[in-house]
Write a protein that holds these residues in place. Structure first.
Motif, PDB file in Angstrom:
ATOM      1  N   ILE A   1       0.877  -1.169   0.000  1.00 30.02           N
ATOM      2  CA  ILE A   1       0.000   0.000   0.000  1.00 30.02           C
ATOM      3  C   ILE A   1       0.917   1.223   0.000  1.00 30.02           C
ATOM      4  O   ILE A   1       1.930   1.249   0.708  1.00 30.02           O
ATOM      5  CB  ILE A   1      -0.912  -0.020   1.243  1.00 30.02           C
ATOM      6  N   VAL A   2       0.548   2.230  -0.797  1.00 30.32           N
ATOM      7  CA  VAL A   2       1.396   3.410  -0.961  1.00 30.32           C
ATOM      8  C   VAL A   2       0.729   4.613  -0.284  1.00 30.32           C
ATOM      9  O   VAL A   2      -0.464   4.857  -0.492  1.00 30.32           O
ATOM     10  CB  VAL A   2       1.567   3.751  -2.468  1.00 30.32           C
ATOM     11  N   GLY A   3       1.487   5.368   0.487  1.00 26.73           N
ATOM     12  CA  GLY A   3       0.979   6.607   1.066  1.00 26.73           C
ATOM     13  C   GLY A   3       1.121   7.727   0.042  1.00 26.73           C
ATOM     14  O   GLY A   3       2.191   7.914  -0.540  1.00 26.73           O
ATOM     15  N   VAL A   4       0.028   8.443  -0.192  1.00 27.80           N
ATOM     16  CA  VAL A   4       0.010   9.449  -1.258  1.00 27.80           C
ATOM     17  C   VAL A   4      -0.318  10.830  -0.668  1.00 27.80           C
ATOM     18  O   VAL A   4      -1.324  11.000   0.021  1.00 27.80           O
ATOM     19  CB  VAL A   4      -1.022   9.070  -2.341  1.00 27.80           C
ATOM     20  N   GLY A   5       0.534  11.805  -0.960  1.00 26.37           N
ATOM     21  CA  GLY A   5       0.361  13.173  -0.474  1.00 26.37           C
ATOM     22  C   GLY A   5      -0.625  13.960  -1.316  1.00 26.37           C
ATOM     23  O   GLY A   5      -1.562  13.399  -1.906  1.00 26.37           O
ATOM     24  N   THR A   6      -0.387  15.264  -1.374  1.00 27.43           N
ATOM     25  CA  THR A   6      -1.342  16.172  -2.018  1.00 27.43           C
ATOM     26  C   THR A   6      -0.576  17.275  -2.744  1.00 27.43           C
ATOM     27  O   THR A   6       0.468  17.724  -2.258  1.00 27.43           O
ATOM     28  CB  THR A   6      -2.256  16.815  -0.946  1.00 27.43           C
ATOM     29  N   GLY A   7      -1.128  17.718  -3.883  1.00 25.46           N
ATOM     30  CA  GLY A   7      -0.538  18.862  -4.579  1.00 25.46           C
ATOM     31  C   GLY A   7      -0.258  18.564  -6.036  1.00 25.46           C
ATOM     32  O   GLY A   7      -0.498  17.445  -6.518  1.00 25.46           O
ATOM     33  N   SER A   8       0.259  19.583  -6.731  1.00 25.71           N
ATOM     34  CA  SER A   8       0.458  19.437  -8.166  1.00 25.71           C
ATOM     35  C   SER A   8       1.586  18.456  -8.493  1.00 25.71           C
ATOM     36  O   SER A   8       1.536  17.768  -9.524  1.00 25.71           O
ATOM     37  CB  SER A   8       0.737  20.806  -8.797  1.00 25.71           C
ATOM     38  N   THR A   9       2.597  18.368  -7.630  1.00 30.70           N
ATOM     39  CA  THR A   9       3.679  17.404  -7.874  1.00 30.70           C
ATOM     40  C   THR A   9       3.150  15.989  -7.670  1.00 30.70           C
ATOM     41  O   THR A   9       3.394  15.083  -8.483  1.00 30.70           O
ATOM     42  CB  THR A   9       4.877  17.690  -6.940  1.00 30.70           C
ATOM     43  N   VAL A  10       2.410  15.811  -6.585  1.00 28.21           N
ATOM     44  CA  VAL A  10       1.835  14.489  -6.302  1.00 28.21           C
ATOM     45  C   VAL A  10       0.839  14.082  -7.385  1.00 28.21           C
ATOM     46  O   VAL A  10       0.722  12.890  -7.701  1.00 28.21           O
ATOM     47  CB  VAL A  10       1.186  14.480  -4.898  1.00 28.21           C
ATOM     48  N   ASN A  11       0.145  15.042  -7.967  1.00 35.49           N
ATOM     49  CA  ASN A  11      -0.783  14.682  -9.050  1.00 35.49           C
ATOM     50  C   ASN A  11      -0.046  13.947 -10.174  1.00 35.49           C
ATOM     51  O   ASN A  11      -0.560  12.980 -10.746  1.00 35.49           O
ATOM     52  CB  ASN A  11      -1.488  15.917  -9.596  1.00 35.49           C
ATOM     53  N   HIS A  12       1.173  14.399 -10.481  1.00 35.42           N
ATOM     54  CA  HIS A  12       1.965  13.684 -11.501  1.00 35.42           C
ATOM     55  C   HIS A  12       2.297  12.272 -11.023  1.00 35.42           C
ATOM     56  O   HIS A  12       2.327  11.319 -11.807  1.00 35.42           O
ATOM     57  CB  HIS A  12       3.271  14.431 -11.789  1.00 35.42           C
ATOM     58  N   PHE A  13       2.568  12.142  -9.717  1.00 36.62           N
ATOM     59  CA  PHE A  13       2.880  10.814  -9.176  1.00 36.62           C
ATOM     60  C   PHE A  13       1.668   9.892  -9.310  1.00 36.62           C
ATOM     61  O   PHE A  13       1.793   8.739  -9.733  1.00 36.62           O
ATOM     62  CB  PHE A  13       3.310  10.935  -7.710  1.00 36.62           C
ATOM     63  N   ILE A  14       0.497  10.419  -8.957  1.00 35.32           N
ATOM     64  CA  ILE A  14      -0.726   9.596  -9.052  1.00 35.32           C
ATOM     65  C   ILE A  14      -0.951   9.170 -10.507  1.00 35.32           C
ATOM     66  O   ILE A  14      -1.283   8.007 -10.785  1.00 35.32           O
ATOM     67  CB  ILE A  14      -1.946  10.375  -8.507  1.00 35.32           C
ATOM     68  N   ASP A  15      -0.727  10.097 -11.433  1.00 31.36           N
ATOM     69  CA  ASP A  15      -0.916   9.762 -12.852  1.00 31.36           C
ATOM     70  C   ASP A  15       0.051   8.646 -13.276  1.00 31.36           C
ATOM     71  O   ASP A  15      -0.309   7.755 -14.046  1.00 31.36           O
ATOM     72  CB  ASP A  15      -0.728  11.008 -13.729  1.00 31.36           C
ATOM     73  N   GLY A  16       1.277   8.694 -12.755  1.00 28.92           N
ATOM     74  CA  GLY A  16       2.269   7.655 -13.078  1.00 28.92           C
ATOM     75  C   GLY A  16       1.950   6.329 -12.412  1.00 28.92           C
ATOM     76  O   GLY A  16       2.263   5.256 -12.941  1.00 28.92           O
ATOM     77  N   LEU A  17       1.308   6.416 -11.245  1.00 28.67           N
ATOM     78  CA  LEU A  17       0.997   5.205 -10.481  1.00 28.67           C
ATOM     79  C   LEU A  17      -0.007   4.310 -11.209  1.00 28.67           C
ATOM     80  O   LEU A  17      -0.072   3.105 -10.947  1.00 28.67           O
ATOM     81  CB  LEU A  17       0.436   5.639  -9.116  1.00 28.67           C
ATOM     82  N   VAL A  18      -0.751   4.903 -12.130  1.00 30.74           N
ATOM     83  CA  VAL A  18      -1.722   4.125 -12.916  1.00 30.74           C
ATOM     84  C   VAL A  18      -1.045   2.911 -13.550  1.00 30.74           C
ATOM     85  O   VAL A  18      -1.604   1.816 -13.585  1.00 30.74           O
ATOM     86  CB  VAL A  18      -2.323   5.003 -14.033  1.00 30.74           C
ATOM     87  N   ASN A  19       0.175   3.124 -14.037  1.00 31.32           N
ATOM     88  CA  ASN A  19       0.872   2.013 -14.726  1.00 31.32           C
ATOM     89  C   ASN A  19       1.259   0.892 -13.772  1.00 31.32           C
ATOM     90  O   ASN A  19       1.587  -0.210 -14.211  1.00 31.32           O
ATOM     91  CB  ASN A  19       2.120   2.545 -15.438  1.00 31.32           C
ATOM     92  N   LEU A  20       1.272   1.176 -12.460  1.00 37.33           N
ATOM     93  CA  LEU A  20       1.624   0.143 -11.476  1.00 37.33           C
ATOM     94  C   LEU A  20       0.382  -0.384 -10.764  1.00 37.33           C
ATOM     95  O   LEU A  20       0.483  -1.149  -9.806  1.00 37.33           O
ATOM     96  CB  LEU A  20       2.596   0.724 -10.423  1.00 37.33           C
ATOM     97  N   ARG A  21      -0.776   0.060 -11.224  1.00 41.39           N
ATOM     98  CA  ARG A  21      -2.043  -0.216 -10.537  1.00 41.39           C
ATOM     99  C   ARG A  21      -2.236  -1.697 -10.193  1.00 41.39           C
ATOM    100  O   ARG A  21      -2.684  -2.045  -9.114  1.00 41.39           O
ATOM    101  CB  ARG A  21      -3.179   0.270 -11.443  1.00 41.39           C
ATOM    102  N   GLU A  22      -1.881  -2.553 -11.164  1.00 41.33           N
ATOM    103  CA  GLU A  22      -2.104  -3.998 -10.954  1.00 41.33           C
ATOM    104  C   GLU A  22      -1.091  -4.573  -9.975  1.00 41.33           C
ATOM    105  O   GLU A  22      -1.262  -5.694  -9.506  1.00 41.33           O
ATOM    106  CB  GLU A  22      -2.003  -4.759 -12.293  1.00 41.33           C
TER     107      GLU A  22
END
Ligand code: 5RP
Length: 220
Positions: free
Chosen positions: A23-44
């Motif tokens: 499980i990954v801890g995810v912050g907040t903000g415009s930088t983290v938004n890029h991280f969340i978008d990248g995390l899609v590829n690791l979703r599975e």
């Protein structure tokens, strides 16, 4: 590279810290938004994410990444988040987006805090960025007086309510030579939920995006 491209470079560099099956801890903000978008590829390859704000929760959910209640989690290998300022000891000012309290809680549970920043966030001494303080609404005026007595200039963030239903007071004009002591002192004021100094629990790793690449700084 423009600032947003640097933010993206730091965010994508953090993907290698995500552990398979975790499980990954995810912050907040415009930088983290890029991280969340990248995390899609690791979703599975991950179990899901713990989120630090309603905004990040919405973005994670839009990407089909399961958002897990922190109360269900005992093992959180990494927390990935940005910062408004970070000093050489990897102490930070956070809360520009107003999510500081939930960010501090999730960071406290995580084994490692990975900070993702563009180089404009790196400072010698914290304080040029106004220090956010989350405050219970009925304590606002009292806390303003107490913060002014510390030597800063407190300003209520206009038209802003936190995810927890509280107000933010931004404390301007400080030069924070002793961040751990100031973090503790402000948190002792009745009515303060928490302040945006992340010094007692700073970052363990800084991924700093510069024009020549992403630098990795480790907490010493
Ligand atoms: C939100 C935060 C953010 O991490 C901080 O404000 C940096 O934001 P950005 O990545 O948009 O520059 O603490 O509460």
């Amino acid at each position: 590279m423009k600032q947003d491209e640097l933010k993206k470079a730091a965010a994508l560099a953090a993907l290698e810290y995500v552990e398979e099956g975790s499980i990954v801890g995810v912050g907040t903000g415009s930088t983290v938004n890029h991280f969340i978008d990248g995390l899609v590829n690791l979703r599975e390859r991950i179990t899901g994410a713990v989120s630090s704000s309603e905004a990040s929760t919405r973005r994670l959910a839009r990407h089909g990444i399961p958002v897990i209640d922190l109360n269900e989690v005992t093992d959180l290998p990494v927390y990935i988040d940005g910062a408004d300022e970070i000093d050489p000891a990897l102490c930070m000012i956070k809360g520009g987006g107003g999510a500081l309290t939930r960010e501090k809680i999730v960071a406290a549970v995580a084994t490692r805090f990975i900070c993702i920043c563009d180089s404009s966030k790196q400072v010698g001494t914290l304080g040029a960025f106004p220090l956010p303080v989350e405050v219970i609404p009925m304590a606002r005026a009292y806390v303003m007086r107490e913060l002014a007595a510390l030597g800063g200039r407190p300003v209520v963030r206009p038209d802003f309510v936190t995810d927890n239903g509280n107000v933010i007071i931004d404390l301007h004009g400080l030069r924070i030579a002793a961040p751990v002591a100031l973090e503790e002192e402000i948190n002792q004021i009745p009515g303060v939920v928490t302040n945006g100094l992340f010094a007692r629990r700073g970052a363990d790793v800084l991924l700093l995006a510069t024009q020549t690449g992403v630098e990795r700084h480790l907490h010493r």
